[in-house]
Design a protein around this motif. Sequence first.
Motif, short mmCIF file in Angstrom:
data_model
loop_
_atom_site.label_atom_id
_atom_site.label_comp_id
_atom_site.label_asym_id
_atom_site.label_seq_id
_atom_site.Cartn_x
_atom_site.Cartn_y
_atom_site.Cartn_z
N SER A 234 60.37 107.16 125.22
CA SER A 234 60.61 106.12 124.21
C SER A 234 60.94 106.68 122.84
N LYS A 730 67.72 107.59 129.31
CA LYS A 730 67.90 107.57 127.86
C LYS A 730 69.37 107.75 127.48
N GLU A 734 71.69 104.99 125.53
CA GLU A 734 72.30 105.37 124.25
C GLU A 734 73.80 105.16 124.27
#
Length: 794
Positions: A234, A730, A734
């Motif tokens: 996170s 991630k 992104e």
Amino acid sequence: MWQVFAEFHWDASCNQGGGGDKEMMHTSESKNGQGKLHHPGRKMANLREISVSAALNLLSAFAFLVAFAILRLQPINDRVYFPKWYLKGARSSPSRSGPSVNKFVNLDWRTYSRFLNWMPAALRMPEPELIDHAGLDSVVYIRIYLLGLKIIVPLAILAFLVLVPVNWTGDTLEDIRNLTFSDIDKLSISNVPDGSKRFWVHIVMSYVFTLWTFYVLYVEYKAVAAMRLKYLASEIRCPDQFTVLVRNIPPDPDESVSEHVEHFFRVNHPDFYLTHQAVYNANKLAKLVEEKKSLQNWYTYYLNKYERISKSPTVRTGFGGLFGKKVDAIDYYSSEIQKLIEAEASEREKVLSDPEAIVPAAFVSFKSRWSAAVCAQTQLSHDPTIWLTEWAPEPRDVYWSNLTIPYFDLTIRRLLMAVALFFLIFFFMIPIAFVQSLANIDGIEKVFPFLRQLMEKESVKSVIQGFLPGIILKIFLILLPTILMTMSKIEGFPSISSLDRRSAGKYHLFLLVNVFLGSIITGTAFQQLKIFLHQPPAEIPKTIGVSIPLKATFFITYIMVDGWAGVAAEILRLVPLIIFHLKSTFLVKTEQDREEAMDPGCLNFATHEPRIQLYFLLGLVYSAVTPVLLPFIIVFFAFAYVVFRHQVINVYDQKYESGGSFWPDVHQRLIIGLLISQLLLMGLLSTKNIDKSTIALIPLPILTIWFHFYCKGRFESAFVRFPLQDAMIKDTLERATEPNLNLKEYLKDSYMHPVFKGRVYFESPQISDEESNTLVMTTRISKQCAESCSTNSN
């Protein structure tokens, strides 16, 4: 062997007081030919001495807390006790109306009635919010104190319910003639007669204590590993997520280090390589920059002084401004700064133009977290000694000086430091043993005979025997962390976090040998070495174990001095308070200067964590031997948990964030403490003529070692690797949320040496259309083509 034990303890007693007890042991042969230890005339620390020591330390801790409660409410000290909120921009200097004295002193008496409000406030912030506020490292660190409560509190309850009645009703000490003892000793295992079946209660309880410790350690390891993985998944975008540190780059006769790195990664990671930053040997340049900064501070000081008094200040040019010719201070520092500016420019030009200034190491960045994780966790070359990769530490965690050390020198450095640590641990015990031998009635009277009459007073005797040994030991340990950190830096670790972990390991070993084992055996290092060399390994735990119950009072004193009063002094922050006001008085004239003078400090993991481990060790060792020690440890853990939670929320600003990567070291040291407690209990019970006691306890260390390797295999990977699945998630998120992100611009100077930041001294490698080609043009190819063309023309 019994005679060896007796002679050893008698000799040791002549060399060190160990909390004021002069221990004289001898042996007597029983009917079956076995020796039995007696303690004739031994001076025991009684309840009065323990009470005096506890009162002194409680009063000192209470005095620190009262001073803190008063000082933290004064407006003039607000930046010292709440610096973290100032750094975050969430707090400003308190404004007071009315008399000018209100700017410095809080005259509102109602606030003093709530001087303990900081305690519930420290516990009120939930853990997820605390992670966002202070980082995962800080949260995991203060969980160590909470872990101590989870382990020790149940152990204390069980010990007082089961073991204390068994020990108290043993009535052995009362049957020994010429033996002075206190009620505390009647609570220990020493009060149980040799050969009694009561010892099987201690054996059973040792299994219960071990299994409970297993359970708590497993649950905590699992929780911290989950917290780390969640934090990494996170966490916002950081440069270290895309970057690896490459070391031991092989030399190439045709290319510079920077060109060689670019060529290698364009060929071997053609779809993912983004850019790299070569590492320059700028250590000398960094020293010039720091020296110039220091001189600029002095220049500002004297310039401000001139504006106040309208008279040119003077300074001496010799050492420390105390010797030499007296000159105008402003002109002197102005000229010295100009000289450093010229030297700095010359050194910077030399570093940038000299190919030898580039060391065989580089920070290589990739287009995605997934590709960086693959590179950091795989072997890049068929030769396992070159192109060595590891996750890059975050930029503020890099220890730049050590990146210039040749890789193969690291092995030699670490070997030398291991030898140096061995001698430091052994020889450091000599001054401790000597000074502590004076920290008792007999020692002081021998050195200062004119104080004999004063020493005989009960009040003075209680203070000396209950307070002085712990204070002296504390003084000797003040300089030790600095020495150990210097040794770790010499070993060449590339990040501040790794230096802290390495230094903590050294400090833990030192406390284990010198403070714990040294205080139990109470002999000089040479005596210990001589005894241990002439004893079979299996006999060493017996030698140490027989002294364990005798040292409970000394460790109670140590816990109170080093623990209770130490934690109270931690929250008072007296030294930072004095330094801040001195700087504010003499150097600070603007708001910016005041912010620079306000140094919040950080959690000193290298020093604090090994000391916590000592309390864990004492709790595990004495839980089955002298349970009266446990309440003192519980008070320490509870008090320290509240204090350090307050400090993390309001004061400390961490130098780096490692995501709790130190937890495997914490777990391993706890396992070591558990093993030591089990081995010492085996050694102690082997002197009590208990049939098959050793056989009954042998499974404990075996289970402990198995448990350690199970936890290591189950959880440790979360602290040394980053899951590719999480990295891909991630990256995908992104790309979906920030499709136009210029990652190269984001990373361009993240791993540039601090002395080069802020100016464009060199350009980072540029990505061209070549990256889509399978063939990569390099300097080596160009040179080969040139040589070929020259041959053909001839």
